[in-house]
Write an enzyme that holds these catalytic residues in place. Sequence first.
Site, PDB file in Angstrom:
ATOM      1  N   LYS A 101      -6.657  -1.615  21.725  1.00 38.55           N
ATOM      2  CA  LYS A 101      -7.120  -1.249  20.379  1.00 38.55           C
ATOM      3  C   LYS A 101      -7.501  -2.515  19.609  1.00 38.55           C
ATOM      4  CE  LYS A 101      -3.970   1.233  18.154  1.00 38.55           C
ATOM      5  NZ  LYS A 101      -3.259   2.481  17.866  1.00 38.55           N
ATOM      6  N   HIS A 116      -7.721   7.745   6.639  1.00 41.93           N
ATOM      7  CA  HIS A 116      -7.281   7.916   8.023  1.00 41.93           C
ATOM      8  C   HIS A 116      -8.290   8.846   8.706  1.00 41.93           C
ATOM      9  CE1 HIS A 116      -2.757   6.967   7.141  1.00 41.93           C
ATOM     10  NE2 HIS A 116      -3.537   6.405   6.247  1.00 41.93           N
ATOM     11  N   ARG A 118      -5.725   8.216  17.259  1.00 40.77           N
ATOM     12  CA  ARG A 118      -5.938   9.290  18.222  1.00 40.77           C
ATOM     13  C   ARG A 118      -5.501  10.610  17.617  1.00 40.77           C
ATOM     14  NH1 ARG A 118      -1.966  10.529  23.043  1.00 40.77           N
ATOM     15  NH2 ARG A 118      -0.935  11.424  21.213  1.00 40.77           N
ATOM     16  N   GLY A 119      -4.318  10.590  16.961  1.00 36.97           N
ATOM     17  CA  GLY A 119      -3.751  11.836  16.432  1.00 36.97           C
ATOM     18  C   GLY A 119      -2.774  12.449  17.419  1.00 36.97           C
ATOM     19  N   ASP A 120      -1.984  13.398  16.930  1.00 36.13           N
ATOM     20  CA  ASP A 120      -0.991  14.077  17.769  1.00 36.13           C
ATOM     21  C   ASP A 120      -1.602  15.316  18.401  1.00 36.13           C
ATOM     22  OD1 ASP A 120       1.272  12.420  17.440  1.00 36.13           O
ATOM     23  OD2 ASP A 120       1.522  13.190  15.407  1.00 36.13           O
ATOM     24  N   HIS A 178       3.749  -1.133   3.714  1.00 35.73           N
ATOM     25  CA  HIS A 178       3.033   0.140   3.558  1.00 35.73           C
ATOM     26  C   HIS A 178       4.094   1.211   3.335  1.00 35.73           C
ATOM     27  CE1 HIS A 178      -0.248   3.016   4.274  1.00 35.73           C
ATOM     28  NE2 HIS A 178       0.537   3.681   5.102  1.00 35.73           N
ATOM     29  N   TYR A 207      -5.166  12.115   7.526  1.00 40.52           N
ATOM     30  CA  TYR A 207      -6.116  13.093   8.073  1.00 40.52           C
ATOM     31  C   TYR A 207      -5.264  14.157   8.730  1.00 40.52           C
ATOM     32  CZ  TYR A 207     -10.784  13.956  10.157  1.00 40.52           C
ATOM     33  OH  TYR A 207     -12.024  14.446  10.506  1.00 40.52           O
ATOM     34  N   SER A 266       0.831  -1.212   0.000  1.00 38.64           N
ATOM     35  CA  SER A 266       0.000   0.000   0.000  1.00 38.64           C
ATOM     36  C   SER A 266       0.861   1.256   0.000  1.00 38.64           C
ATOM     37  CB  SER A 266      -0.923  -0.007   1.219  1.00 38.64           C
ATOM     38  OG  SER A 266      -0.190  -0.293   2.389  1.00 38.64           O
ATOM     39  N   PHE A 302      11.418  14.120  10.822  1.00 29.72           N
ATOM     40  CA  PHE A 302      10.381  13.097  11.031  1.00 29.72           C
ATOM     41  C   PHE A 302      10.726  12.151  12.173  1.00 29.72           C
ATOM     42  CE2 PHE A 302       8.586  12.965   6.451  1.00 29.72           C
ATOM     43  CZ  PHE A 302       7.891  14.120   6.720  1.00 29.72           C
ATOM     44  N   ALA A 360      -7.205   5.987  20.670  1.00 32.57           N
ATOM     45  CA  ALA A 360      -7.702   5.354  19.445  1.00 32.57           C
ATOM     46  C   ALA A 360      -8.663   4.209  19.754  1.00 32.57           C
ATOM     47  CB  ALA A 360      -6.526   4.863  18.605  1.00 32.57           C
ATOM     48  N   GLU A 368       0.869   5.463   1.032  1.00 29.50           N
ATOM     49  CA  GLU A 368       0.185   6.504   1.816  1.00 29.50           C
ATOM     50  C   GLU A 368       0.462   7.895   1.246  1.00 29.50           C
ATOM     51  OE1 GLU A 368       0.337   6.278   6.187  1.00 29.50           O
ATOM     52  OE2 GLU A 368       0.945   8.376   6.167  1.00 29.50           O
TER      53      GLU A 368
HETATM   54  C1  LIG Z   1       0.233   4.037  10.102  1.00 33.90           C
HETATM   55  C2  LIG Z   1       0.079   5.394  10.752  1.00 33.90           C
HETATM   56  C3  LIG Z   1      -0.741   6.350  10.165  1.00 33.90           C
HETATM   57  C4  LIG Z   1      -0.913   7.606  10.749  1.00 33.90           C
HETATM   58  N1  LIG Z   1      -1.737   8.529  10.138  1.00 33.90           N
HETATM   59  C5  LIG Z   1      -1.951   9.734  10.726  1.00 33.90           C
HETATM   60  C6  LIG Z   1      -2.870  10.686  10.162  1.00 33.90           C
HETATM   61  O1  LIG Z   1      -3.472  10.444   9.115  1.00 33.90           O
HETATM   62  N2  LIG Z   1      -3.044  11.857  10.797  1.00 33.90           N
HETATM   63  C7  LIG Z   1      -2.406  12.176  11.967  1.00 33.90           C
HETATM   64  O2  LIG Z   1      -2.636  13.267  12.500  1.00 33.90           O
HETATM   65  N3  LIG Z   1      -1.546  11.290  12.539  1.00 33.90           N
HETATM   66  C8  LIG Z   1      -1.304  10.084  11.962  1.00 33.90           C
HETATM   67  N4  LIG Z   1      -0.454   9.182  12.539  1.00 33.90           N
HETATM   68  C9  LIG Z   1       0.257   9.555  13.778  1.00 33.90           C
HETATM   69  C10 LIG Z   1      -0.596   9.258  15.032  1.00 33.90           C
HETATM   70  O3  LIG Z   1      -1.743  10.070  15.046  1.00 33.90           O
HETATM   71  C11 LIG Z   1       0.271   9.538  16.258  1.00 33.90           C
HETATM   72  O4  LIG Z   1       1.322   8.627  16.347  1.00 33.90           O
HETATM   73  C12 LIG Z   1      -0.498   9.669  17.571  1.00 33.90           C
HETATM   74  O5  LIG Z   1       0.383  10.255  18.525  1.00 33.90           O
HETATM   75  C13 LIG Z   1      -0.978   8.342  18.148  1.00 33.90           C
HETATM   76  O6  LIG Z   1      -2.057   7.838  17.474  1.00 33.90           O
HETATM   77  P1  LIG Z   1      -2.583   6.339  17.787  1.00 33.90           P
HETATM   78  O7  LIG Z   1      -3.814   6.148  17.033  1.00 33.90           O
HETATM   79  O8  LIG Z   1      -1.508   5.353  17.649  1.00 33.90           O
HETATM   80  O9  LIG Z   1      -2.941   6.533  19.353  1.00 33.90           O
HETATM   81  P2  LIG Z   1      -3.247   5.544  20.531  1.00 33.90           P
HETATM   82  O10 LIG Z   1      -3.333   4.135  20.098  1.00 33.90           O
HETATM   83  O11 LIG Z   1      -4.428   6.106  21.261  1.00 33.90           O
HETATM   84  O12 LIG Z   1      -1.937   5.686  21.450  1.00 33.90           O
HETATM   85  C14 LIG Z   1      -1.471   6.973  21.859  1.00 33.90           C
HETATM   86  C15 LIG Z   1      -0.667   6.855  23.149  1.00 33.90           C
HETATM   87  O13 LIG Z   1      -1.529   6.554  24.246  1.00 33.90           O
HETATM   88  C16 LIG Z   1      -1.237   5.275  24.828  1.00 33.90           C
HETATM   89  N5  LIG Z   1      -2.554   4.626  24.981  1.00 33.90           N
HETATM   90  C17 LIG Z   1      -3.311   4.074  23.990  1.00 33.90           C
HETATM   91  N6  LIG Z   1      -4.487   3.642  24.498  1.00 33.90           N
HETATM   92  C18 LIG Z   1      -4.481   3.928  25.810  1.00 33.90           C
HETATM   93  C19 LIG Z   1      -5.425   3.747  26.868  1.00 33.90           C
HETATM   94  N7  LIG Z   1      -6.627   3.181  26.645  1.00 33.90           N
HETATM   95  N8  LIG Z   1      -5.085   4.169  28.133  1.00 33.90           N
HETATM   96  C20 LIG Z   1      -3.879   4.752  28.369  1.00 33.90           C
HETATM   97  N9  LIG Z   1      -2.943   4.964  27.409  1.00 33.90           N
HETATM   98  C21 LIG Z   1      -3.241   4.560  26.137  1.00 33.90           C
HETATM   99  C22 LIG Z   1      -0.343   4.554  23.835  1.00 33.90           C
HETATM  100  O14 LIG Z   1       0.576   3.703  24.513  1.00 33.90           O
HETATM  101  C23 LIG Z   1       0.380   5.719  23.161  1.00 33.90           C
HETATM  102  O15 LIG Z   1       1.470   6.170  23.932  1.00 33.90           O
HETATM  103  C24 LIG Z   1      -0.240   7.917  11.975  1.00 33.90           C
HETATM  104  C25 LIG Z   1       0.602   6.956  12.554  1.00 33.90           C
HETATM  105  C26 LIG Z   1       0.762   5.706  11.963  1.00 33.90           C
HETATM  106  C27 LIG Z   1       1.681   4.688  12.592  1.00 33.90           C
END
Ligand SMILES: Cc1cc2nc3c(=O)[nH]c(=O)nc-3n(C[C@H](O)[C@H](O)[C@H](O)COP(=O)(O)OP(=O)(O)OC[C@H]3O[C@@H](n4cnc5c(N)ncnc54)[C@H](O)[C@@H]3O)c2cc1C
Length: 288
Positions: free
Chosen positions: A168, A77, A107-109, A269, A49, A15, A219, A127, A17
């Site tokens: 997740k 995304h 979740r996003g940054d 990917h 996104y 894939s 990055f 997330a 991106e």
């Molecule tokens: C393949 C890929 C695609 C991406 N695409 C985008 C995009 O399109 N747009 C964008 O803005 N960003 C994107 N990102 C970056 C991503 O948004 C960031 O890395 C963000 O900081 C974490 O998102 P996540 O969904 O992994 O979060 P989560 O899975 O929620 O994790 C975030 C943090 O919280 C902790 N955590 C998770 N769940 C819990 C819980 N229930 N309780 C306590 N702690 C928890 C985890 O250990 C981690 O440290 C992408 C990253 C990847 C790997």
Amino acid sequence: MKINELFGRSEPVVSFEFFPPKTPEGTEKLYATVEQLKVLRPSFVSVTYGAGGSTRQSTIDLVSRIKKDLGVETMAHLTCVGSTREEIRVVLQRLQEAGIENVLPLRGDPPQGESEFCKVEGGFGYANELVEFIGDEGFGFCLGGACYPEGHVESVDLESDLSNLMKKVEAGVDFLITQLFFDNKDYFSFVGRARDAGIDLPIVPGLMPITNVAQVERFTKMCGSKIPPELMRRLEIVQDDPSAVVATGVYWAASQCRQLLDQGAPGVHFYTLNKSSATMAIHTSLGL
Ligand SMILES: Cc1cc2nc3c(=O)[nH]c(=O)nc-3n(C[C@H](O)[C@H](O)[C@H](O)COP(=O)(O)OP(=O)(O)OC[C@H]3O[C@@H](n4cnc5c(N)ncnc54)[C@H](O)[C@@H]3O)c2cc1C
């Protein structure tokens, strides 16, 4: 087609991106890039996104257009940043109306200038909550999830990051895509730990061919991936010669890719950064 139906076949799931450009001209250029990469017959392409949901509409438009006009499977995304569940429901409805079948809930940054992620009132904090919401609402999307072979930047240690990833997985993702990494040992060790923890989903490695030294340094600082000393040494030797930097990046990513697929990765990917040439060179050199 749902992406989870592509795993376990004879072909690796490959894939690409892309991110939504800021201008109409940029969008047309991106569309041409996707068209160029289409000849490689990717399993799907994904569209990110933007921070703070800033590209919400362009993400929806791009995935819809690529799927409809180019006939390439897509994944949108979607992040929780700055959105209530009602706002997210609307985005999901639009994706569904556009015939999109695959979503990567994240979740996003934290927004620029903020050091910590704060959920909005009525929104989601992680997330796994978004994944659960999408499942509960009965949308029926195939869902991907992000994972971090070297640990997420905010995580205390690899163990807690893995147990958070488990939440997740239990919430209902169908496959995982890793953050970019440059040392395959990090991927294999992560997959081993995930399997030991009972995660048996496909874990697709995410690779970014380096095309620019300053950019990759930025990055990797942001996402916590490290550049192995050997790769850094090679880049330093060629850093004043842009085409040699690209060649080094392509060579490194192609070698990573070959070893990953030989040793059982379900696909790759590519973080393309909206450029086709490096990804095309790797793809061709591997005869994928
Ligand atoms: C393949 C890929 C695609 C991406 N695409 C985008 C995009 O399109 N747009 C964008 O803005 N960003 C994107 N990102 C970056 C991503 O948004 C960031 O890395 C963000 O900081 C974490 O998102 P996540 O969904 O992994 O979060 P989560 O899975 O929620 O994790 C975030 C943090 O919280 C902790 N955590 C998770 N769940 C819990 C819980 N229930 N309780 C306590 N702690 C928890 C985890 O250990 C981690 O440290 C992408 C990253 C990847 C790997």
